[in-house]
Design an enzyme around this catalytic site. Structure first.
Site, PDB file in Angstrom:
ATOM      1  N   CYS A  42      29.478  44.420  34.233  1.00  0.00           N
ATOM      2  CA  CYS A  42      29.595  45.210  35.419  1.00  0.00           C
ATOM      3  C   CYS A  42      29.799  46.776  35.185  1.00  0.00           C
ATOM      4  O   CYS A  42      29.787  47.138  36.254  1.00  0.00           O
ATOM      5  CB  CYS A  42      30.987  44.460  35.917  1.00  0.00           C
ATOM      6  SG  CYS A  42      30.908  42.862  36.418  1.00  0.00           S
ATOM      7  N   HIS A  75      33.967  50.110  40.686  1.00  0.00           N
ATOM      8  CA  HIS A  75      33.242  48.993  40.666  1.00  0.00           C
ATOM      9  C   HIS A  75      33.850  48.011  41.675  1.00  0.00           C
ATOM     10  O   HIS A  75      34.948  47.868  41.963  1.00  0.00           O
ATOM     11  CB  HIS A  75      33.311  48.159  39.347  1.00  0.00           C
ATOM     12  CG  HIS A  75      32.865  46.870  39.173  1.00  0.00           C
ATOM     13  ND1 HIS A  75      31.783  46.403  39.835  1.00  0.00           N
ATOM     14  CD2 HIS A  75      33.532  45.753  38.676  1.00  0.00           C
ATOM     15  CE1 HIS A  75      31.616  45.073  39.531  1.00  0.00           C
ATOM     16  NE2 HIS A  75      32.695  44.615  38.869  1.00  0.00           N
ATOM     17  N   ASN A 113      31.181  40.705  44.566  1.00  0.00           N
ATOM     18  CA  ASN A 113      31.108  41.573  43.237  1.00  0.00           C
ATOM     19  C   ASN A 113      29.556  41.343  42.767  1.00  0.00           C
ATOM     20  O   ASN A 113      29.071  40.331  42.386  1.00  0.00           O
ATOM     21  CB  ASN A 113      32.058  41.079  42.148  1.00  0.00           C
ATOM     22  CG  ASN A 113      32.018  41.547  40.562  1.00  0.00           C
ATOM     23  OD1 ASN A 113      31.034  42.617  40.534  1.00  0.00           O
ATOM     24  ND2 ASN A 113      32.900  41.322  39.920  1.00  0.00           N
TER      25      ASN A 113
HETATM   26  N1  ACO Z   1      40.659  29.377  46.816  1.00  0.00           N
HETATM   27  C1  ACO Z   1      41.883  28.851  47.147  1.00  0.00           C
HETATM   28  N2  ACO Z   1      42.812  28.958  46.056  1.00  0.00           N
HETATM   29  C2  ACO Z   1      42.267  29.246  45.003  1.00  0.00           C
HETATM   30  C3  ACO Z   1      40.927  29.851  44.847  1.00  0.00           C
HETATM   31  C4  ACO Z   1      40.075  29.685  45.710  1.00  0.00           C
HETATM   32  N3  ACO Z   1      39.007  30.255  45.806  1.00  0.00           N
HETATM   33  N4  ACO Z   1      41.009  30.263  43.334  1.00  0.00           N
HETATM   34  C5  ACO Z   1      42.123  30.063  43.057  1.00  0.00           C
HETATM   35  N5  ACO Z   1      42.933  29.583  43.669  1.00  0.00           N
HETATM   36  C6  ACO Z   1      44.310  29.196  43.343  1.00  0.00           C
HETATM   37  C7  ACO Z   1      44.687  28.599  41.940  1.00  0.00           C
HETATM   38  O1  ACO Z   1      44.364  27.443  41.671  1.00  0.00           O
HETATM   39  C8  ACO Z   1      46.160  29.090  42.095  1.00  0.00           C
HETATM   40  O2  ACO Z   1      46.620  28.034  42.342  1.00  0.00           O
HETATM   41  P1  ACO Z   1      48.048  27.393  41.857  1.00  0.00           P
HETATM   42  O3  ACO Z   1      49.168  28.431  41.901  1.00  0.00           O
HETATM   43  O4  ACO Z   1      48.356  25.914  42.537  1.00  0.00           O
HETATM   44  O5  ACO Z   1      47.578  27.073  40.252  1.00  0.00           O
HETATM   45  C9  ACO Z   1      46.462  30.237  42.726  1.00  0.00           C
HETATM   46  O6  ACO Z   1      45.259  30.203  43.577  1.00  0.00           O
HETATM   47  C10 ACO Z   1      46.607  31.349  42.087  1.00  0.00           C
HETATM   48  O7  ACO Z   1      45.352  31.685  41.413  1.00  0.00           O
HETATM   49  P2  ACO Z   1      45.168  32.926  40.223  1.00  0.00           P
HETATM   50  O8  ACO Z   1      44.191  32.936  39.517  1.00  0.00           O
HETATM   51  O9  ACO Z   1      46.699  33.163  39.849  1.00  0.00           O
HETATM   52  O10 ACO Z   1      45.048  33.960  41.868  1.00  0.00           O
HETATM   53  P3  ACO Z   1      45.111  35.357  41.451  1.00  0.00           P
HETATM   54  O11 ACO Z   1      45.990  35.986  42.655  1.00  0.00           O
HETATM   55  O12 ACO Z   1      45.147  36.174  40.354  1.00  0.00           O
HETATM   56  O13 ACO Z   1      43.401  35.784  42.219  1.00  0.00           O
HETATM   57  C11 ACO Z   1      41.374  36.254  41.259  1.00  0.00           C
HETATM   58  C12 ACO Z   1      42.379  35.335  41.587  1.00  0.00           C
HETATM   59  C13 ACO Z   1      41.073  36.921  42.607  1.00  0.00           C
HETATM   60  C14 ACO Z   1      40.175  35.904  40.656  1.00  0.00           C
HETATM   61  C15 ACO Z   1      42.178  37.516  40.704  1.00  0.00           C
HETATM   62  O14 ACO Z   1      42.721  37.147  39.588  1.00  0.00           O
HETATM   63  C16 ACO Z   1      41.188  38.691  40.360  1.00  0.00           C
HETATM   64  O15 ACO Z   1      40.586  39.222  41.145  1.00  0.00           O
HETATM   65  N6  ACO Z   1      40.965  38.897  39.103  1.00  0.00           N
HETATM   66  C17 ACO Z   1      39.979  39.746  38.441  1.00  0.00           C
HETATM   67  C18 ACO Z   1      38.539  39.318  38.683  1.00  0.00           C
HETATM   68  C19 ACO Z   1      37.569  40.461  38.871  1.00  0.00           C
HETATM   69  O16 ACO Z   1      37.792  41.523  38.931  1.00  0.00           O
HETATM   70  N7  ACO Z   1      36.522  39.929  38.056  1.00  0.00           N
HETATM   71  C20 ACO Z   1      35.475  40.605  37.829  1.00  0.00           C
HETATM   72  C21 ACO Z   1      35.893  41.916  36.912  1.00  0.00           C
HETATM   73  S1  ACO Z   1      34.520  42.228  35.859  1.00  0.00           S
HETATM   74  C22 ACO Z   1      33.169  41.866  36.535  1.00  0.00           C
HETATM   75  O17 ACO Z   1      32.925  42.215  37.670  1.00  0.00           O
HETATM   76  C23 ACO Z   1      32.198  40.754  35.747  1.00  0.00           C
END
Ligand code: ACO
Length: 326
Positions: free
Chosen positions: A120, A253, A283
């Site tokens: 990215c 990004h 993304n």
């Molecule tokens: N729908 C519903 N529930 C979900 C989903 C979904 N799509 N995905 C995860 N959950 C659930 C999980 O199972 C978890 O449930 P639990 O508490 O019962 O175990 C709960 O939601 C929380 O999960 P987390 O992963 O802790 O959620 P978080 O608030 O961290 O959000 C996310 C997840 C959106 C992926 C976040 O961590 C994030 O944005 N991270 C950075 C991702 C990113 O920017 N990636 C790309 C950067 S570099 C590149 O672009 C390649």
């Protein structure tokens, strides 16, 4: 001797026509027994929709359409270009480079063309390389493209990742000039974090060895991204001796609205100065920054003479920024 700068002459972007809303995706995933919701996706990421390329379309096709739009905006022909760099993690083939394929599809030959792989952050890396080549006199007019079909890397049984990404391409034309231009760039990588965001498969003996689907530790990526984006923004501003308060626009990004909000807070920038397209694009990896820039330029928001900070972060872990006067 007078320094040579690279100036941005035109931008272009392209999104494949198939727009997939959260509701569409929720319905598709439900058929596989994967549960998610529009509200969860919007609350955690800010994404409402993304675009997916049709199976017969290649990354180079998206790249060429974006490149032609950038050339038109720059009032140039493909034959005017003497350097092509494509940032992508989803190349058409293992080799040759997508850039070489793009060059041929643009109907030109002879100029250097190569891919940059920094996931990215790829477009920021590509801009920095093009800027160095223009500054050194190795190139005069560069086509710099970010293009991805990330949908082909997604595991649609993994709700933690498949809702986040989309396909698209963005491009810019840079030209040598006595006037800045790109004021400074800042690039970093730390391979210690390879495992937190990767597609671990590779080709071996005519087979795929390892799992060729995207894997991510969301929370770890989130935490690292917020930290390094703040650092690289400060570093590039310091190199150019510019204060964050002088910025007209931040084009980060487009991974997650909460990461963008955290970066803006660190720079004491209001969200009105942040270009946001993640709600419509998801993304798009290396395409996200040039696509967002192109949208803002075409909307008349980013204007000639303004000071713009581009920032990227992604797998590797990689991160970086570029500061430019439009
Ligand atoms: N729908 C519903 N529930 C979900 C989903 C979904 N799509 N995905 C995860 N959950 C659930 C999980 O199972 C978890 O449930 P639990 O508490 O019962 O175990 C709960 O939601 C929380 O999960 P987390 O992963 O802790 O959620 P978080 O608030 O961290 O959000 C996310 C997840 C959106 C992926 C976040 O961590 C994030 O944005 N991270 C950075 C991702 C990113 O920017 N990636 C790309 C950067 S570099 C590149 O672009 C390649």
């Amino acid at each position: 001797m007078k320094r040579r700068y690279s100036r941005l002459r035109g931008t272009g972007g392209y999104l494949p026509p198939r727009r997939v809303t959260n509701q569409d995706l929720v319905a598709e995933l439900a058929q596989r027994g994967v549960e998610t919701s529009h509200d969860w996706i919007v609350e955690r990421t800010g994404i409402h929709a993304r675009h997916f390329a049709a199976p017969e379309v290649a990354t180079s096709d998206l790249a060429v359409t974006a490149a032609k739009a950038a050339l038109q905006a720059a009032s140039m022909r493909a034959a005017d270009i003497d350097l092509i760099i494509v940032a992508t993690s989803t190349p058409d083939m293992v080799f040759p480079s997508t850039a070489a394929i793009v060059q041929h599809k643009l109907g030109i030959a002879g100029c250097p063309a190569f891919d940059v792989q920094a996931v990215c952050t790829g477009f920021i890396y590509a801009i920095a390389v093009a800027d160095s080549m223009i500054a050194s006199g190795a190139a005069n007019r560069a086509l710099v493209i970010g293009a991805e079909i990330f949908s082909r890397l997604l595991d649609f049984n993994d709700r933690g990742t498949c809702v986040l990404f989309g396909d698209g391409a963005g491009a810019v034309v840079l030209e040598a000039s006595d006037e800045p231009g790109i004021l400074a760039t800042d690039l970093h990588a730390n391979g210690e974090y390879v495992d937190i965001l990767c597609v671990p498969g590779h080709v071996a003996g005519g087979q795929i060895s390892g799992r060729p689907l995207l894997e991510m530790e969301g929370r770890a990526v989130f935490k690292l991204a917020v930290g390094v984006l703040g650092e690289t923004a400060q570093a590039v501003l310091a190199k150019a001796e510019v204060d964050a308060s002088d910025l007209d626009w931040l084009v980060p990004h487009q991974a997650n609205i909460r990461i963008m909000q955290a970066t803006a807070r660190k720079l004491h920038l209001p969200m009105e100065k942040v270009v946001v397209t993640v709600h419509e694009h998801g993304n798009t990896s290396a395409a996200s920054v040039p696509l967002a820039l192109d949208c803002a330029v075409r909307a008349g928001d980013v204007k000639p003479g303004q000071l713009v900070l581009l920032e990227g972060v992604g797998g590797g872990f990689t991160w970086g920024s570029a500061l430019l006067r439009m």
